[in-house]
Design a protein around this motif. Structure first.
Motif, short mmCIF file in Angstrom:
data_model
loop_
_atom_site.label_atom_id
_atom_site.label_comp_id
_atom_site.label_asym_id
_atom_site.label_seq_id
_atom_site.Cartn_x
_atom_site.Cartn_y
_atom_site.Cartn_z
N ASN A 32 8.29 1.54 -5.86
CA ASN A 32 8.55 2.98 -5.70
C ASN A 32 10.01 3.24 -5.33
O ASN A 32 10.66 4.14 -5.87
N GLU A 62 1.41 10.98 -7.06
CA GLU A 62 0.62 9.78 -6.74
C GLU A 62 -0.75 9.88 -7.40
O GLU A 62 -1.45 10.86 -7.22
N THR A 77 -6.49 -3.58 -0.39
CA THR A 77 -5.44 -4.60 -0.36
C THR A 77 -5.97 -5.91 0.22
O THR A 77 -5.25 -6.90 0.26
N GLU A 134 6.28 4.73 3.61
CA GLU A 134 7.28 3.71 3.26
C GLU A 134 8.40 3.70 4.30
O GLU A 134 9.51 3.23 4.05
N HIS A 189 2.36 8.54 -0.35
CA HIS A 189 2.75 7.25 0.23
C HIS A 189 4.27 7.14 0.32
O HIS A 189 4.81 6.67 1.31
N GLY A 243 4.38 -2.65 -3.79
CA GLY A 243 4.37 -1.30 -4.35
C GLY A 243 5.47 -0.45 -3.75
O GLY A 243 6.10 0.37 -4.43
C1 LIG Z 1 -0.45 5.00 -3.14
C2 LIG Z 1 0.29 3.79 -2.66
N1 LIG Z 1 1.53 3.59 -3.10
C3 LIG Z 1 2.25 2.53 -2.71
C4 LIG Z 1 1.72 1.59 -1.84
C5 LIG Z 1 2.59 0.48 -1.37
O1 LIG Z 1 2.15 -0.78 -1.73
P1 LIG Z 1 2.61 -2.06 -0.88
O2 LIG Z 1 1.72 -2.12 0.30
O3 LIG Z 1 2.41 -3.20 -1.85
O4 LIG Z 1 4.04 -1.87 -0.52
C6 LIG Z 1 0.43 1.77 -1.35
C7 LIG Z 1 -0.16 0.80 -0.40
O5 LIG Z 1 -1.27 0.91 0.04
C8 LIG Z 1 -0.31 2.91 -1.78
O6 LIG Z 1 -1.55 3.15 -1.34
#
Ligand SMILES: Cc1ncc(COP(=O)(O)O)c(C=O)c1O
Length: 355
Positions: A68, A142, A14, A94, A89, A64
């Motif tokens: 989700n 995932e 990121t 989250e 994740h 992300g």
């Molecule tokens: C597998 C996965 N899903 C979702 C996300 C969420 O993304 P965001 O950081 O843009 O919310 C990440 C973030 O690293 C992730 O690794």
């Protein structure tokens, strides 16, 4: 952090900064007000991603996590549950959003490095129990799996799960934050993965190198509903074509190059495995993420991370004895060489002995 002495930053994919070409594309993007559905660049990105994943429609989101959470709430009513693996994740990182924002509970199975197996999902799902127990409405998968170490999921297992869930009236959502890594690693077309899921989220801001943004895909009706919920969640954006331009640039220029990240991760993994047998299981290195068992060299993960940072290499402790390394656009061959030198030395020496 971001210290000038940093010579290899393997904290996360990121971290990438927009390239000059990407910045130029952003600066010249045609834009409009997307809350009124009038941003042509954003529209183009949504159509492109829906098409890539073989779905009817798409919705751009700032993150992300939001993609989700919009996907999850489409399929699960308050008081129902989603199931996923314990490292996912959606359930682990989250911050309880499904429960807090949508009244959804979650149950998990334990996986090996996030590897998805249809039987794990099937044995946890509860359906047809009327008013007596919580009903499972969604399976979350995932791919690739972040905390599992970049694990690529088997399309066969996914297809098996799809057959089971379809029969039992349970939806499937794919957290495809790094789905493009899986596509590059396996050659499986993105649409083949997309075909097996009701909704898919895909991140533009991980390995693809855009500064911001994810996309959720599904049916036109679902995306119309998610557009309403995105606004409720505070994610309605105005001239977001500037961000969409970065996403389109990433899809045009940063897909094939993910193979370079995978090759560098493998090169480092091989060097680390040689420096300290047992530190890296080479068979587990499938994409751009390497999990190092620093405990095999006597290290506690936080001490290892600190020692590496003091030598200019930033890493991330994912467990008491394990450290994650992630390759991305801003880690080239030279930085990979530095990381290899520093990390192999730490694995060979082990932690300093107390005086
Ligand atoms: C597998 C996965 N899903 C979702 C996300 C969420 O993304 P965001 O950081 O843009 O919310 C990440 C973030 O690293 C992730 O690794």
């Amino acid at each position: 952090m971001g210290s000038p002495a940093l010579r290899a930053d393997l904290l996360s994919d990121t971290l990438t900064r927009p390239t000059d070409g990407m910045r130029a594309a952003m600066a010249s993007a045609e834009v409009g007000d997307d809350v009124f559905g009038e941003d042509p660049t954003l529209r183009a990105l949504e159509e492109r991603v829906a098409d890539l994943l073989g779905h009817e429609a798409a919705l751009f989101t700032p993150s992300g996590s939001m993609a989700n959470q919009l996907g999850v709430r489409l399929h699960v009513r308050p008081g129902e549950e989603l199931v996923g693996d314990s490292l996912a994740h959606v359930v682990r990182a989250e911050l309880g959003a499904a429960a807090v924002l949508s009244g959804i509970s979650s149950r998990t199975w334990v996986s090996e490095r996030g590897r998805f197996r249809a039987d794990d999902a099937a044995s946890l799902m509860i359906t047809g129990v009327g008013p007596y127990q919580v009903c499972t409405a969604l399976v979350v998968v995932e791919n690739t799996h972040n905390f599992g170490g970049g694990t690529v999921q088997s399309l066969e297992e996914i297809r098996r799960a799809r057959a089971i869930t379809r029969e039992r009236g349970v939806a499937m959502h794919l957290d495809g934050a790094r789905l493009v890594n899986a596509h590059v690693a396996t050659g499986v077309p993105l649409a083949d993965y997309g075909h097996e899921f009701d909704t898919v989220s895909l991140c533009l801001s991980k390995g693809l190198g855009a500064p911001v943004g994810s996309v959720l895909v599904g049916s036109s009706d679902q995306m119309a509903e998610s557009r309403i919920w995105r606004k409720r969640f505070g994610g309605g954006m105005r001239q977001a074509g500037i961000l969409a331009a970065a996403g389109l640039w990433a899809l045009d220029h940063h897909v094939e190059r993910l193979a370079d990240d995978h090759a560098r991760a493998r090169r480092a993994a091989e060097a680390l495995a040689e420096a300290r047998p047992g530190a890296v299981e080479l068979a587990t290195v499938e994409t751009n993420i390497v999990i190092v068992d620093v405990a095999a060299a006597g290290w506690a993960a936080p001490a290892f991370v600190e020692a590496a940072l003091a030598r200019g290499v930033r890493t991330y402790a994912v467990g008491p004895g394990s450290v994650r390394l992630v390759w991305h656009l801003d880690v080239d061959d030279a930085a990979t060489g530095v990381a290899i030198d520093v990390l192999t030395e730490l694995l060979r020496s082990g932690p300093p002995t107390p005086a």
